[in-house]
Design an enzyme around this catalytic site. Structure first.
Site, PDB file in Angstrom:
ATOM      1  N   ASP A 142      36.920  31.671  43.756  1.00 39.26           N
ATOM      2  CA  ASP A 142      37.485  32.820  43.056  1.00 39.26           C
ATOM      3  C   ASP A 142      38.235  32.425  41.795  1.00 39.26           C
ATOM      4  O   ASP A 142      38.615  33.294  41.014  1.00 39.26           O
ATOM      5  CB  ASP A 142      38.419  33.597  43.996  1.00 39.26           C
ATOM      6  CG  ASP A 142      38.182  35.090  43.932  1.00 39.26           C
ATOM      7  OD1 ASP A 142      37.053  35.495  43.585  1.00 39.26           O
ATOM      8  OD2 ASP A 142      39.110  35.859  44.222  1.00 39.26           O
TER       9      ASP A 142
ATOM     10  N   ASP B  42      42.220  41.186  57.146  1.00 38.46           N
ATOM     11  CA  ASP B  42      41.458  40.778  58.321  1.00 38.46           C
ATOM     12  C   ASP B  42      41.703  41.720  59.498  1.00 38.46           C
ATOM     13  O   ASP B  42      40.760  42.178  60.155  1.00 38.46           O
ATOM     14  CB  ASP B  42      41.793  39.327  58.690  1.00 38.46           C
ATOM     15  CG  ASP B  42      43.285  39.048  58.661  1.00 38.46           C
ATOM     16  OD1 ASP B  42      44.074  39.995  58.433  1.00 38.46           O
ATOM     17  OD2 ASP B  42      43.689  37.894  58.858  1.00 38.46           O
TER      18      ASP B  42
END
Length: 960
Positions: A247, A661
């Protein structure tokens, strides 16, 4: 096989003959064709009524008799004749067919022994009853001498009781599970002379996702070792693909991955040849002990020495990459400057301004790096660079490829040297777009992998978590491919950590959560998704509902959360014409969805498998990649692709929370999916965790902040659908509510000090009733802890460390998370907690980070609590000693609870002191002098005489 004669019973230690009909043909008592004699069959019916082969109940006919699967309604046998010159099956099979073997499940559900779980559940009920009586007694017996103290304690105790119920009730159904890897190999990879002569695998594909963002914080060497451990897992090479998301778009990470691919040519075959474990080279070569243990090949020592030398050179190259890239870029930039100067001289025009040449970052082939440059420039900075996809290892051939011997570095002449596909990806980033951090990167990986490999299962790992058990993928696949596995959305593996101090001072291993809470949730609807070490069903990530859902129960629920995204209910020919508005405008991505759903189905090798696929359909290899497919993969990672789609809202990883998550797993459970907790004998994955006190507090702060965000969002379990089971709902409620316990915990930690300083206690009299209630609750707590330690296999020391850090984090990180969350919701204010290092790291000590003292504002509440309790104990003791009528009962009660608080804060103080040998003795002397001086000052300011004490008279000690 059906129709065979003279078969023996399949039960262990039984040599009886299988039951036969009047024609002498074997009777199949169950659909799984498990061979059993009459005596064993009668015993099985009398004991459990379950078939020993498939563990399913025996079927009976209308008369209550056993139904025989090889007998038709008219009394004729429905068995086959086998294969021979009298009769040969029309499909060409008959010999070596896996259907001739008794059907067996790939996994088993192992209940906790009744002598442990029954007393455990009984103690929960007993403690709940005692707690109700105690709270009733506390509410009805007001302390008139200190109503304020009584009221604060009652409010805190009521909340603690509610919090205990939320935490304890979901633990009523813990279970264990087991897998059969040999049976998996036999079902999916067994060679067959007729249908599978080459022994090709029928297992589904698995795509590994590894995420990294900053090579300065996440060393490329660690990431490279993780990639090498993935490429060497024991799984069919042609069914495996590995993707890394960078990223940060750093050239350092890109070239480190290229170096890892080069070493993989040597490392992966070495692991296969000698059964190396673990397959992370850095960990393997750091192991202490005899490396030749259990190694059978005579050339192991020679091969190991050569591979070790190559790995050492590999580490040197990785560590020198920053300097290599810098020197290369400086040389190319100097060449470009010389070209510009030469052009100016040839033009004969004097420049009016100083010449400026972009300080670019250059690749080894002499081209500009399309990602982030060391010197940021337009279109080449963090948050502003092009998307990159590089297939570093192409999809392998479906046929084994053996290496060569002789002149090669290592003899791989009898080893398959193929490598799985490996892809580097860095998604496009542009100003003005919300990139949604890790969740956005994971969704970009989902889309690009769907175009390139489209594995029906996805296993995501953090860059510092490597594969410790090369068979872990197969264990997870056992659950997905077993009967009933079609409604499993993910397999969560426990997180295990290395580099933790032996005493685990700050409960970094989190064993109580991973071995206790998660194992208990596995008995309900499944464990939470905790960010790494998780195998997903790709189809579930796309936002679809599981099979066999009750459509009638969904009429009252929001359509956005319950309506299936497919035209037909799990039809193989899904109508994808309506899907681009949800998934984007990529036709390849839309077409891959029904393929992933079909390939992820369990094997239809049993009549009870409703949503299955035929055996053998996945034995063909992958289609080769071409430029069109790679270009499509680049387009789906563009920054604009998610506009006006449901990515991050319902599809893929969910946006809008720090703990994406937990929210992603909650959405799947809320749609009716279930998850599995795969606790392997050998740790599946291992990673690193912060062992420094400040780093640990900030880690917990991030988790707690995410929980507060969940509580104030539409992901609150109060708003869940009916498909979320009630015990699972309580567990998710606890996820959103546990940080708020800190508000009551911090008040309760101050109560002992306030009690000692004021001379009052939370109860009016420390009488026998109060002590009996206290004793009963303590005994129940001890009993529950012992039994929970037994069924969860957690050590008592780990349990106590967890209790200590619960109080430390509850009075620091959780409190800050609640304040931050409330301010964010009400006023939109975000607070950041900064830290400053106060010590220098000792590189000679592997645990040097443990002793670093980094100041942070999170430490203030625990320090204040501890100082006030210590001061209150000293003051109260001095006052009681000097009193003419000392009330030792109230002092002992307050001192006991103060000691309870200080005992939990002990690891916190060890972290503040750093190394004991580095703490000057004068510090302890000064602390003692200050405490004595303050206590004497309190006694001097607020003296007590015998006339002011209740009762006046006898100065002797009076214990309760």
């Amino acid at each position: 096989m059906a129709g065979s004669k003279g078969s023996s019973c399949s039960m262990p230690a039984c040599d009886g003959r299988v039951m036969k009909d009047e024609r002498g043909v074997d009777i199949d008592t169950c659909e799984c064709r498990f061979k059993i004699c009459r005596e064993c069959f009668l015993d099985a019916q009398e004991d459990t009524g379950l078939c020993p082969g498939c563990r399913e109940p025996y079927k009976t006919n209308d008369d209550g008799d056993m139904s025989v699967t090889n007998r038709s309604k008219n009394g004729e046998t429905s068995g086959t004749y086998g294969a021979g010159n009298a009769y040969w099956p029309p499909d060409g099979g008959g010999l070596g067919d896996s259907a001739d073997k008794p059907w067996q499940p790939l996994t088993q559900r192992l209940p906790i022994p009744t002598n442990i779980i029954t007393p455990y559940r009984l103690l929960i009920v007993v403690r709940f009853i005692v707690l109700c009586f105690f709270l009733t007694w506390r509410i009805t017996h007001v302390n008139d001498d200190a109503v304020w103290l009584w009221f604060m304690s009652i409010v805190c105790e009521l909340w603690f009781a509610f919090s205990w119920i939320l935490d304890q009730i979901p633990k009523l159904c813990p279970i264990n599970r087991a897998t059969d890897l040999e049976l998996l190999r036999d079902k999916f990879e067994r060679p067959d002379k007729i249908k599978n002569n080459e022994g090709r695998s029928d297992l589904p594909g698995v795509d590994f996702f590894v995420s990294t963002a900053d090579p300065e914080k996440e060393p490329p060497l660690v990431t490279a070792n993780t990639i090498l451990s993935i490429l060497a897992v024991e799984y069919p090479v042609e069914k495996l693909a590995c993707y890394i998301s960078d990223d940060g778009g750093a050239l350092l990470t890109f070239e480190a991955m290229a170096e890892a691919c080069s070493l993989a040519d040597l490392w992966v075959p070495f692991c296969r040849k000698h059964d190396i474990e673990p397959r992370n080279p850095d960990t393997y070569f750091s192991l202490k002990g005899d490396p030749t243990k259990n190694k059978k090949r005579t050339d192991f020592v020679k091969d190991r020495r050569r591979v070790k030398r190559e790995y050492d050179e590999f580490k040197v190259r990785i560590n020198n990459l920053p300097d290599t890239i810098r020197r290369r870029s400086d040389a190319f930039n100097a060449r470009e400057e010389m070209k510009v100067m030469k052009a100016i001289r040839e033009s004969g025009v004097a420049p009016t301004e100083p010449i400026k040449v972009k300080r670019a970052t250059w690749m080894a082939d002499g081209t500009h790096w399309p990602g982030t440059w060391s010197n940021p420039a337009p279109d080449h900075a963090k948050g502003n660079h092009a998307g990159i996809i590089q297939v570093m290892l192409k999809p392998p051939s479906p046929h084994p490829l053996h290496g060569s011997g002789g002149d090669s570095l290592v003899d791989y002449s009898d080893v398959d040297i193929r490598l799985p596909m490996f892809v580097y990806m860095s998604r496009e980033k542009r100003p003005g777009y919300d990139h949604n951090k890790k969740a956005g990167a994971m969704n970009a990986l989902v889309r690009s992998s769907a175009v390139l490999s489209n594995g029906p299962f996805i296993l995501n790992l953090d860059c510092d978590h490597y594969v410790y058990n090369c068979m872990a993928v197969r264990e997870g696949i056992c659950f997905m491919m077993d009967r009933g596995g079609e409604d499993i959305c993910y397999i969560q593996f426990p997180q295990r950590f290395e580099g933790i101090d032996p005493s685990d001072r700050y409960a970094n291993h989190n064993t109580v959560f991973f071995d206790g809470n998660m194992r208990a949730l596995d008995g309900i609807q499944g464990p939470f998704y905790v960010g790494t070490g998780c195998m997903f069903r790709r189809f579930a990530l796309y936002g679809f509902d599981p099979p066999n859902r009750d459509k009638g129960a969904n009429n009252t629920e929001p359509a956005a959360e319950t309506q299936a995204l497919k035209a037909a209910d799990f039809d193989p020919d899904l109508d994808v014409s309506q899907l681009p508005r949800r998934f984007g405008n990529s036709i390849l991505l839309s077409n891959s969805i029904p393929v992933a759903e079909f390939q992820g189905r369990p094997l239809a090798d049993h009549p009870s498998v409703e949503y299955g696929r035929p055996p053998g359909v996945l034995r063909n290899g992958r289609e080769p990649l071409d430029a069109t497919i790679v270009a499509e993969a680049v387009s789906v990672i563009s920054c604009w692709y998610e506009d006006k789609t449901e990515w991050g809202d319902r599809v893929g990883w969910i946006y809008g929370s720090v703990t994406e998550d937990v929210v992603t797993g909650y959405r799947m459970h809320n749609r009716g999916w279930r998850s599995i907790y795969c606790l392997t004998k050998r740790d599946a994955f291992r990673g690193s965790a912060p062992i420094n006190l400040t780093d640990r507090l900030h880690q917990v702060l991030r988790w707690a902040t995410g929980s507060v965000e969940i509580f104030f969002s539409r992901n609150n379990a109060f708003l869940a659908s009916k498909r979320l089971k009630w015990l699972q709902r309580l567990a998710y409620l606890n996820v959103g509510l546990y940080p708020f316990t800190s508000l009551f915990l911090i008040v309760y930690c101050f109560l002992p000090a306030l009690s000692l300083l004021s001379g009052h206690f939370i109860v009016k009299n420390v009488n026998a009733t109060f002590l009996i209630y206290l004793l009963l609750m303590t005994l129940c707590l001890i009993g529950l802890a012992v039994l929970e330690v037994r069924w969860s296999e957690v050590s008592l020391e780990d349990w106590w460390r967890n209790e200590q850090f619960w109080l430390i984090s509850g009075t620091s990180s959780h409190l800050a998370a609640v304040v931050q969350g409330i301010l964010k919701v009400i006023a939109g204010i975000e607070i950041s907690f900064t830290l400053t290092s106060k010590a220098v790291e000792d590189s000679d000590d592997v645990y040097a980070e443990l002793y670093l003292v980094k100041w942070t504002s999170l430490m203030i509440p625990p320090i204040v609590i501890a100082m006030l309790n210590i001061l209150a104990m000293v003051v109260a003791f001095s006052r009681t000693i000097s009193s003419m009528a000392p009330q030792w009962g109230k002092f002992v009660g307050g001192a006991f609870f103060s000691f309870w608080v200080l005992a939990h804060l002990y690891p916190f103080f060890k972290g503040l002191m750093g190394r004991r040998r580095k703490t000057p003795t004068i510090v302890f002397v000064w602390s003692g002098l200050i405490a004595i001086t303050l206590s004497l000052l309190w006694v001097a300011v607020n003296p007590y005489s015998g006339q002011t004490e209740a009762g006046g008279g006898d100065p002797s000690f009076k214990f309760p």
